[in-house]
Scaffold this active site. Structure first.
Site, PDB file in Angstrom:
ATOM      1  CD  GLN A  80      -3.025   0.614   2.332  1.00  0.00           C
ATOM      2  OE1 GLN A  80      -2.761  -0.194   3.215  1.00  0.00           O
ATOM      3  NE2 GLN A  80      -4.139   1.283   2.307  1.00  0.00           N
ATOM      4  CG  ASP A 120      -1.105   2.136  -5.208  1.00  0.00           C
ATOM      5  OD1 ASP A 120      -0.795   2.511  -6.358  1.00  0.00           O
ATOM      6  OD2 ASP A 120      -2.244   1.769  -4.887  1.00  0.00           O
TER       7      ASP A 120
END
Ligand code: NAD
Length: 431
Positions: free
Chosen positions: A127, A130
């Site tokens: 995450q 990203d």
């Protein structure tokens, strides 16, 4: 002296962003790297050389890339840059490889280990790496700011002694990462916001941001693989166009963000719809670099139509908020690089079996190693730009972090995705 990292001043595409920040330089030095940042690499992102220096970097020149074990970049290296890298150097950037197979082959030939950040799987562990989300988030924000700046009325309702200014009506088409942030930003500015998407799941996220979700009954849900949209059938396209045609005529600002992996951006706003809008209305086409959602949008231009509607087709919208975009991008790159460092030995230690490495590594040891491009490894002939290969399968995202995407809060991710494939591009921008 340990291994070295080089951060260049970007040379391609008038790129104002930089792939490191004082914060990430400090962290990289903490990992044991010697860091050199090219002179003025951060100047367009408001990071003076002095700040990099104080964080522990040396300020150098482009030729210093020759000594680097790792090069951190925004964009794929140019031929001239490639020539300066040493064989075996790790280069991490947004590589924009589809339709640029010859350039991918050139990176293999140069012997670098190239990682494409846009292929990072959208899983919990990645995450913080990203770049698509971090940059799209800012693009969605900036789209509203650009629209507000061009709009010659106020966005919020204002009740004054001299009369009432009505709130602007903003319609956001495509409620992914960029669209949700556009909704949140327009709401903060006091606009009345509606939004549409072809994924039913987006409805709840739109509503949670205080906007009204609009979707045709004829289109129950066009969710495709990995939580992305699939292309609509002709009947569905017709139903969608009928639904939005009346709505668009009443809007002051329309922001389009719709993309479909592996396809050109869907055409959502026809010339007729543009004609139906009032003079002074604004359309922002965030998909303009992928072919555009709006008829008449031109990449890199602000078009004013005969009926006085402005269509904004800015390129590199995250670059229009470069100082913020650079900080997030730099953190994305650091988070990824950190996973490839042996902290005891203070040295690079790439685990070729790691799913993040497998998903993002384009070239290594003289070869194109990514499964989507390995076919073009030997040849230098570019594959057809008009008909790129099919995007790989992905598993569906079970959790959609609406609040995270819109407001920057943390959220869990559960999807596993492999290389995300952008649609055919019609112009030079990226990331
Ligand atoms: P994207 O950039 O591919 O597309 C933008 C939006 O356009 C999407 O919401 C898509 O549904 C929409 N769209 C496509 N065709 C359309 C049409 N004809 N009309 C209207 N809208 C249309 O999407 P994205 O912003 O990258 O997000 C894609 C998905 O990935 C979303 O479901 C998002 O929640 C999810 N996501 C997941 C993670 C994770 O870690 N799991 C992170 C970020 C995003």
């Amino acid at each position: 002296m340990g291994q070295t990292i080089f951060v260049p001043r970007e040379v391609a595409g008038n790129e104002p962003r930089v792939a490191a920040s004082p914060d990430t330089v400090k962290r990289l030095v903490g990992l044991g790297f010697g860091v050199t940042v090219e002179k003025e690499a951060g100047s367009l992102s408001r990071i003076p050389d002095e700040d990099f220096k104080q964080a522990g970097a040396a300020i150098g020149k482009a030729a210093d890339a020759a000594r680097a074990d790792v090069v951190l970049k925004l964009r794929r290296p140019t031929d001239a840059e490639l020539k300066t890298y040493r064989k075996g150097a790790v280069v991490i950037a947004t590589m924009d490889p589809y339709g640029n197979e010859a350039e991918v082959a050139a990176m293999a030939k140069a012997g670098i280990t190239a990682f494409a950040m846009e292929f990072m799987p959208r899983i919990t562990r990645a995450q913080s790496m990203d770049v698509l989300s971090s940059q799209a988030n800012l693009a969605g924000y900036r789209a509203v700011i650009d629209a507000a700046a061009e709009y010659d009325r106020a966005l919020p309702m204002m009740m004054t002694a001299a009369g009432t200014v009505p709130a602007a009506k903003v319609f956001v088409m495509g409620a992914g990462v960029a669209g949700l942030q556009a909704i949140a930003t327009a709401r903060r500015l006091g606009a009345v916001v509606t939004a549409t998407d072809v994924r039913a799941a987006a409805g709840e996220q739109v509503a949670s941001l205080g906007a009204k979700f609009i979707m045709t009954d004829a289109l129950k849900d066009a969710s495709g693989e990995g939580g992305y949209a699939r292309e609509l059938t002709d009947d569905e396209k017709k139903a969608q166009a009928e639904l939005v045609a009346d709505h668009i005529a009443k809007q002051d600002i329309v922001i389009t963000t719709a993309l479909i992996p592996g396809r050109p951006a869907p055409r959502l706003v026809s010339g007729e719809m543009v004609k139906s809008m009032r003079p002074g209305s604004i359309i922002v086409d965030l998909a303009v670099e992928r072919g555009g959602n709006v008829e008449g949008a031109k990449a890199g231009e602000v078009v004013t139509t005969a009926n006085g509607v402005k269509i904004l087709g800015h390129l590199n919208v995250p670059g229009r908020v470069a100082a913020s975009a650079s900080l997030l991008y730099a953190r994305n790159l650091f988070a990824f690089l950190e996973t490839m460092v042996d902290k005891e030995k203070k040295a690079l230690a790439i685990d070729f079996e790691d799913e993040l490495v497998k998903a993002t590594m384009l070239t290594h040891d003289g070869a194109v190693v990514h499964p989507n491009f390995a076919g073009s490894a030997k040849g230098t002939e570019p594959a057809s730009k008009a008909a790129p290969k099919k995007a790989p399968a992905r598993r569906k995202a079970a959790a959609k972090p609406a609040s995270e995407k819109a407001a920057g809060a943390g959220a869990k991710r559960t999807s596993t995705a492999s290389a995300r494939k952008p649609a055919t591009r019609k112009s030079g921008g990226e990331a």
